[in-house]
Design an enzyme around this catalytic site. Structure first.
Site, PDB file in Angstrom:
ATOM      1  N   TYR A  59      47.162 -10.679  -0.275  1.00  0.00           N
ATOM      2  CA  TYR A  59      46.585  -9.659  -1.174  1.00  0.00           C
ATOM      3  C   TYR A  59      47.012 -10.002  -2.596  1.00  0.00           C
ATOM      4  CZ  TYR A  59      45.839  -6.838   2.998  1.00  0.00           C
ATOM      5  OH  TYR A  59      45.318  -6.294   4.022  1.00  0.00           O
ATOM      6  N   PRO A  72      39.802  -1.030   2.363  1.00  0.00           N
ATOM      7  CA  PRO A  72      39.159  -0.243   3.520  1.00  0.00           C
ATOM      8  C   PRO A  72      38.930   1.239   3.060  1.00  0.00           C
ATOM      9  CG  PRO A  72      41.505  -0.824   4.140  1.00  0.00           C
ATOM     10  CD  PRO A  72      41.158  -1.346   2.834  1.00  0.00           C
ATOM     11  N   HIS A 375      45.196  -1.990   0.031  1.00  0.00           N
ATOM     12  CA  HIS A 375      45.438  -2.175   1.560  1.00  0.00           C
ATOM     13  C   HIS A 375      46.849  -2.822   1.392  1.00  0.00           C
ATOM     14  CE1 HIS A 375      44.858  -2.837   5.573  1.00  0.00           C
ATOM     15  NE2 HIS A 375      43.772  -3.445   5.667  1.00  0.00           N
ATOM     16  N   SER A 591      38.013  -6.376  13.047  1.00  0.00           N
ATOM     17  CA  SER A 591      39.196  -5.379  13.201  1.00  0.00           C
ATOM     18  C   SER A 591      38.934  -4.127  14.180  1.00  0.00           C
ATOM     19  CB  SER A 591      39.942  -4.872  11.897  1.00  0.00           C
ATOM     20  OG  SER A 591      40.788  -4.164  12.193  1.00  0.00           O
TER      21      SER A 591
END
Length: 681
Positions: A59, A72, A375, A591
């Site tokens: 990240y 997300p 996230h 995922s």
């Protein structure tokens, strides 16, 4: 393990070179052995040796914009708010002096028969419309619904702007309820489900839901997480409305605001936001830009003390609640998901966001609701657990307008001010342009596969997750004629501060199955196809167990590379080799995000020529969210989703045909045994 994962994904020449590099790296007394020893030493000094390496690599070092590329979203069930201009008529039996002016014009409507508790509108004298209607009945147009049926009425048709405030106040109350559980460390411990079920899991991520912030940096971002009591606990949330930001204090004089007070304050905010003369530029657009660009913009706006104060209030808030204007689009699942991911563009609701905050709850006037998250502080399952708590809270507990005493003489919420120089205006224009390109580029397809769900897969004695992963491999092979490095997130919360490792789903066994189902569709017998399917599922299951128990390759290789950097060593050749670089370009990023309530998760691809594939397996259906970029001529989300559905049907047919054949064979074998023993068949 690394060589096994990559052998079938690279050319023979590339693999030969990579094998020689790996053998040199792992030789006794070599670089690999030295770095491994340093990792072991680091393990003894830290709670989790890979956490910081992983966070930065996944990240904080990433310079791409957060919307679509990183953040997300979860899409809630659609709510039913009347249009803002559709004024509400007072239900019979209620005093016009005791109800909100907008609520006097239309009855509250309840839709049967789903089970959600009705929420009565507030009245100034502390009573509710339910009591005013008499006999425990709730107005339903020209007819009545008894109290016995009231508990099963859903969804609430929240009336207009008033309905939006009711829903928002109830959601904020749920957030505060969840935050109280966090503050008291009263959340029950999570336990692993699926493979190796029953293991207790680390709960650390939950405590960053409402107490962290991603601070942009020129080269690397910083995750600012409050871990001690030096700084005061935030006692406000930020309401975004019409691209303006308002401070809503939720604790005043050490008392939490009741829902009635929240409702009142939201009413004030909506009226303030309607004042076009006071409207400021959509400063939130800056947070949608690339991370380096946003860091540079932030440094410029920070020069002004007014801007510094506004930034401080946003960065320290519990969360954002974004009250969106109608999108103007048909409210399909795909379009609602797009609103969550990017807001629709600078001319829609994209400026009504602040993407650095972990939790942004989105409540649209058209009923499009959900949450988009930054996230870096936590994983998807933590987001799911929190949002499921909120939705269950809102369904399971009635609105509490009359249960808490009002804080008298509430001052109006504060509107955040911004000083925007011509330079800042130029930065806003640039951010709007970059965002619009991203909005146009995203190709999203949300599809509910209704032929069967996880119950059918379980009846085959197969793992639903492994089965779906193999289906995704088959689909990609059908679409592109090859297999590519694939990412599936695997929780490692069995370890303190554990986040995720990667399940490398592009196994050799999955490739063999895909070829049997595609290239050998008419020539390979079903019995062999079934054998290949079982081999692919077993390979996927075995790698999953390695990942969740900390024995997979990705975090280990990351740790070896990063500790070499810490020691200021020349980067080992294994990490500059083309095979390693290729192994980390995840063209298929997947995922599983299962839920127990009616909602679904979505996200964008992680590379320009890739797909994002998020799935939510339910008992009798599976929700797939497939994403790609329109700029890439090789990919198409709609085509991928269509082929995926075909592959899932073929896999079902294969299982069903094979099982029928196996049963017939067993029956014949049993009959033959009877005949051999002298019995009648």
């Amino acid at each position: 393990m690394y060589l096994k994962c990559m052998k079938h994904l690279v050319t023979e020449e590339e693999f030969k070179r990579t094998k020689a590099i790996v053998e040199k790296f792992t030789a006794p007394g070599g670089t690999g052995e030295f770095l491994q020893q340093k990792l072991l030493e680091k393990r003894e000094k830290t709670d989790n040796w890979v956490y910081d390496y992983w966070l930065e690599d996944m990240y904080l070092n990433n310079r791409l914009a957060l919307p679509v590329n990183s953040s997300p979203a979860i899409v809630f069930p659609r709510q039913n708010f009347h249009d803002q201009n559709d004024l509400l008529r007072r239900p019979s039996g209620t005093s016009s002096e005791n109800t909100c002016v907008e609520c006097r014009m239309r009855p509250i409507v309840w839709t049967l028969p789903a089970r959600v508790q009705a929420v009565p509108l507030p009245t100034e004298d502390g009573s509710s419309q339910e009591a005013a209607l008499g006999q425990g009945e709730v107005g339903l147009g020209q007819r009545r619904v008894s109290s016995a049926h009231r508990a099963t009425a859903t969804p609430v048709v929240w009336p207009g702007v008033c309905g939006l405030r009711l829903f928002s106040a109830h959601l904020i109350s749920g957030v505060l309820d969840y935050k109280a559980l966090l503050d008291a460390h009263a959340l029950p411990i999570d336990y692993a489900r699926g493979q190796l079920a029953g293991t207790p899991l680390c709960m650390e991520q939950y405590y960053r839901l409402f107490s962290s912030y991603r601070l942009p940096g020129h080269k690397k971002d910083t995750l600012v997480a409050q871990k001690n009591s030096i700084m005061p606990e935030p006692e406000h949330i930020i309401i975004a409305c019409k691209n303006q930001f308002f401070v809503l204090d939720v604790v005043i004089n050490f008392r939490r605001l009741s829902e009635r007070d929240l409702f009142t304050q939201l009413e004030k905010i909506l009226k303030m936001a309607e004042n076009e003369e006071e409207r400021l530029p959509p400063i939130g657009l800056l947070t949608s830009n690339g991370r380096t660009e946003w860091a540079e913009s932030r440094a410029i706006i920070m020069k002004d003390s007014t801007n510094r104060d506004s930034l401080d209030m946003i960065e320290r808030c519990l969360c954002l609640v974004c009250l969106d204007d109608p999108s103007g689009n048909e409210l399909t699942d795909t379009n609602r998901a797009l609103q969550m991911l990017h807001g629709g563009g600078y001319d829609k609701n994209s400026g009504n966001r602040w993407y650095d905050k972990p939790m942004q709850f989105i409540i649209g006037m058209d009923g499009t609701c959900g949450v988009v998250c930054e996230h870096s502080p936590f994983e998807g399952i933590v987001l799911v657990q929190c949002t499921e708590h909120l939705l269950k809270y809102m369904k399971g507990s009635p609105s509490k307008f009359v249960r808490a005493a009002s804080v008298s003489k509430l001052s109006a919420p504060r509107k955040l001010r911004w000083k925007c120089s011509p330079e800042v205006q130029g930065l806003l224009a640039s951010s709007a342009d970059q965002l619009q390109r991203l909005v146009r580029n995203l190709d999203l397809n949300v599809n509910k596969f209704k032929v069967y769900g996880k119950e059918f897969i379980k009846k085959q004695r197969m793992s639903p997750d492994a089965y779906i992963q193999v289906a995704l491999q088959l689909t990609f092979y059908r679409c592109h004629g090859k297999q590519v490095p694939t990412y599936e997130s695997a929780s490692i919360r069995r370890f303190l501060e554990g986040r995720v490792d990667n399940i490398r789903s592009a196994t050799y066994e999955a490739l063999v199955f895909a070829k049997a189902m595609t290239d050998g569709k008419s020539t390979v017998p079903d019995s062999e196809k079934m054998q290949r399917l079982w081999e692919a599922i077993n390979a996927q299951t075995n790698y999953t167990i390695l990942s969740i128990t900390g024995m997979a390759i990705d975090n280990h290789l990351l740790g070896l590379r990063e500790i070499a950097h810490e020691l200021k060593m020349e980067t080992p050749e294994i990490f500059t080799d083309e095979t390693f670089l290729k192994s980390n370009r995840f063209i298929l990023s997947t995922s599983q995000v299962p839920t127990t309530v009616d909602m679904f998760c979505c996200y964008g691809p992680v590379v320009p020529n890739g797909y994002g594939a998020c799935y939510n397996p339910q008992s009798d259906h599976i929700i797939f969210c497939i994403s790609s970029f329109r700029d890439c001529k090789e990919t198409c989300s709609t085509v991928f989703a269509k082929v995926l559905e075909e592959c899932l049907v073929e896999m079902r047919d294969l299982c069903s045909k094979y099982n029928m054949a196996a049963k017939a064979a067993d029956k014949k074998e049993g009959a033959d045994k009877h005949v051999k023993n002298g019995s009648k068949p």
